[in-house]
Enzyme design. Structure first.
Site, mmCIF file in Angstrom:
data_model
loop_
_atom_site.group_PDB
_atom_site.id
_atom_site.type_symbol
_atom_site.label_atom_id
_atom_site.label_comp_id
_atom_site.label_asym_id
_atom_site.label_seq_id
_atom_site.Cartn_x
_atom_site.Cartn_y
_atom_site.Cartn_z
ATOM 1 C CE LYS A 81 -3.597 3.256 -1.875
ATOM 2 N NZ LYS A 81 -4.013 3.992 -0.678
ATOM 3 C CE LYS A 116 -5.402 7.073 2.264
ATOM 4 N NZ LYS A 116 -4.862 5.759 2.129
ATOM 5 N N GLY A 149 -1.230 6.687 4.914
ATOM 6 C CA GLY A 149 -0.643 6.638 6.257
ATOM 7 C C GLY A 149 0.854 6.433 6.186
ATOM 8 C CG ASN A 150 2.344 2.912 4.705
ATOM 9 O OD1 ASN A 150 2.653 2.529 5.820
ATOM 10 N ND2 ASN A 150 1.443 2.301 3.966
ATOM 11 C CE LYS A 187 -6.790 -0.590 6.441
ATOM 12 N NZ LYS A 187 -6.135 -0.151 5.204
HETATM 13 P P1 ADP Z 1 -1.671 3.762 1.774
HETATM 14 O O1 ADP Z 1 -1.052 3.848 3.117
HETATM 15 O O2 ADP Z 1 -1.298 4.913 0.900
HETATM 16 O O3 ADP Z 1 -3.150 3.499 1.785
HETATM 17 P P2 ADP Z 1 -1.330 0.979 0.944
HETATM 18 O O4 ADP Z 1 -0.110 0.242 1.319
HETATM 19 O O5 ADP Z 1 -2.600 0.663 1.630
HETATM 20 O O6 ADP Z 1 -0.958 2.524 1.034
HETATM 21 O O7 ADP Z 1 -1.608 0.772 -0.625
HETATM 22 C C1 ADP Z 1 -0.694 1.221 -1.616
HETATM 23 C C2 ADP Z 1 0.305 0.137 -1.968
HETATM 24 O O8 ADP Z 1 -0.337 -0.900 -2.727
HETATM 25 C C3 ADP Z 1 1.418 0.557 -2.885
HETATM 26 O O9 ADP Z 1 2.428 1.239 -2.197
HETATM 27 C C4 ADP Z 1 1.895 -0.779 -3.463
HETATM 28 O O10 ADP Z 1 2.934 -1.304 -2.680
HETATM 29 C C5 ADP Z 1 0.683 -1.696 -3.326
HETATM 30 N N1 ADP Z 1 0.126 -2.282 -4.539
HETATM 31 C C6 ADP Z 1 -0.515 -3.476 -4.554
HETATM 32 N N2 ADP Z 1 -0.957 -3.779 -5.774
HETATM 33 C C7 ADP Z 1 -0.600 -2.764 -6.581
HETATM 34 C C8 ADP Z 1 -0.803 -2.512 -7.977
HETATM 35 N N3 ADP Z 1 -1.472 -3.351 -8.766
HETATM 36 N N4 ADP Z 1 -0.312 -1.355 -8.493
HETATM 37 C C9 ADP Z 1 0.359 -0.497 -7.697
HETATM 38 N N5 ADP Z 1 0.588 -0.683 -6.373
HETATM 39 C C10 ADP Z 1 0.092 -1.795 -5.803
HETATM 40 MG MG MG Z 2 -4.125 1.779 2.503
#
Ligand code: ADP
Ligand code: MG
Length: 313
Positions: free
Chosen positions: A276, A214, A12-13, A130
């Site tokens: 993820k 998602k 989403g970002n 969430k």
């Molecule tokens: P999206 O909108 O793509 O779902 P999220 O913000 O939910 O993005 O999740 C991705 C983010 O998780 C990354 O941009 C990063 O800032 C964060 N993050 C947290 N822990 C980790 C990790 N161990 N390795 C990499 N990124 C991480």
């Molecule tokens: Mg996310």
């Protein structure tokens, strides 16, 4: 070259960039930037399903709900998800169509408003994790809790409301989505994780007040349509352990066992990287071949094995 079925999950970002206002012009611009790698996959003849998050966009709807509460009834979460599937599906479809025309590729793009079945007794219904909606200042938190909201700190980012995020169990429109890619269309589906619904014993459906992650929904859909690969595009180039700490370590490759080990050490937060990694492992355990986690910018390079974190059995 063999033709693959690839599910690409856009964060989403990726479409409303952090620190921007998220105007429609900005969203179109970011969407355009995100789609380069996808044009390449389509040109090579792969069957592509695009999924997308809707965190910032759903956040906009939640602000509208509050601002307009005196004049119009607020939309429940499920209707907000359906709204964002339509509006974001429109933006992504139009941008992708235009990008394909530019490359001389003739290919239809279609958005499927998607319902995803959950268990209304899922344990998360009682323990919401969430993040939804905007970030709030620490000073606002007590007042928001008084509304009955559950507020949590998103580490390093700010305070946000949290809601239930039950596990996706089935995708109502899975056969339609498979038929559409088999017919040669690019499909946009399970936007925002899909609209959460429960299925009664007679098969009838009704909405559940929650949101679905998602990445989990994308992984489930990927298995249900027999996808070969799941590409998760987000805000980081790779997965790390000790993320944002002095001893941070980035991975080019990870096995499911390594993911599980670091997951057990709480290396991947529940509201961001955690789902993820879980989704990646679930996809592979259910028979998927490989998952790549990387950024929009590195999407093309990651497909060639030159960027991102590759997760395999
Ligand atoms: P999206 O909108 O793509 O779902 P999220 O913000 O939910 O993005 O999740 C991705 C983010 O998780 C990354 O941009 C990063 O800032 C964060 N993050 C947290 N822990 C980790 C990790 N161990 N390795 C990499 N990124 C991480
Ligand atoms: Mg996310």
């Amino acid at each position: 070259m063999s033709r693959k079925t690839i599910v690409v999950a856009l964060g989403g970002n990726a479409i409303i960039e952090e620190g921007t206002k998220g105007t429609i012009e900005e969203q179109f611009e970011n969407t355009r930037k995100s789609l380069g790698a996808i044009v390449g996959m389509v040109r090579e003849g792969h069957k592509v399903v695009l999924t997308h998050g809707n965190g910032p966009q759903a956040g906009v709807h939640l602000i509208r709900n509050e601002a307009a509460a005196a004049q119009v009834p607020p939309s429940p979460l499920g209707v907000i998800v359906a709204d964002t599937q339509g509006s974001m599906g429109y933006m992504i479809a139009q941008c992708l169509t235009n990008a394909l025309i530019k490359e001389g590729v003739s290919k239809g793009v279609v958005t499927v408003v998607t319902q995803v079945v959950v268990d209304p007794e899922d344990p998360s219904m009682k323990n919401p994790t969430k993040y939804v909606g905007p970030f709030y200042r620490p000073d606002d938190v007590e007042g928001l809790k008084a509304r009955g909201w559950i507020m949590k700190e998103d580490p390093g980012r700010g305070w946000r409301r949290v809601v239930a995020s039950p596990m996706p169990l089935d995708v109502v429109e899975k056969q339609t989505i498979k038929d559409l890619i088999d017919d040669g269309l690019v499909v946009i589906a399970v936007g925002g994780g899909g609209v959460p619904v429960k299925r009664a014993s007679d098969g009838s459906l009704s909405g559940v007040d929650a949101v679905i992650d998602k990445d989990r929904a994308s992984a489930l859909l990927a298995n249900l349509i027999d996808a070969d690969e799941l590409l998760i595009l987000t805000g980081v180039d790779r997965v790390a352990v000790n993320y944002k700490k002095p001893d941070e370590k980035w991975f080019d490759r990870m096995t499911v066992a390594e993911c599980e080990k670091y997951q057990a050490e709480n290396q991947f937060p529940k509201g961001s990287m955690g789902p993820k990694i879980e989704a990646a492992c679930d996809f592979i355990r259910r028979g998927g071949e490989k998952v790549i986690i990387t950024s929009m910018e590195n999407a093309s390079a990651s497909v060639d094995g030159k960027a991102g974190t590759l997760i395999t059995a």
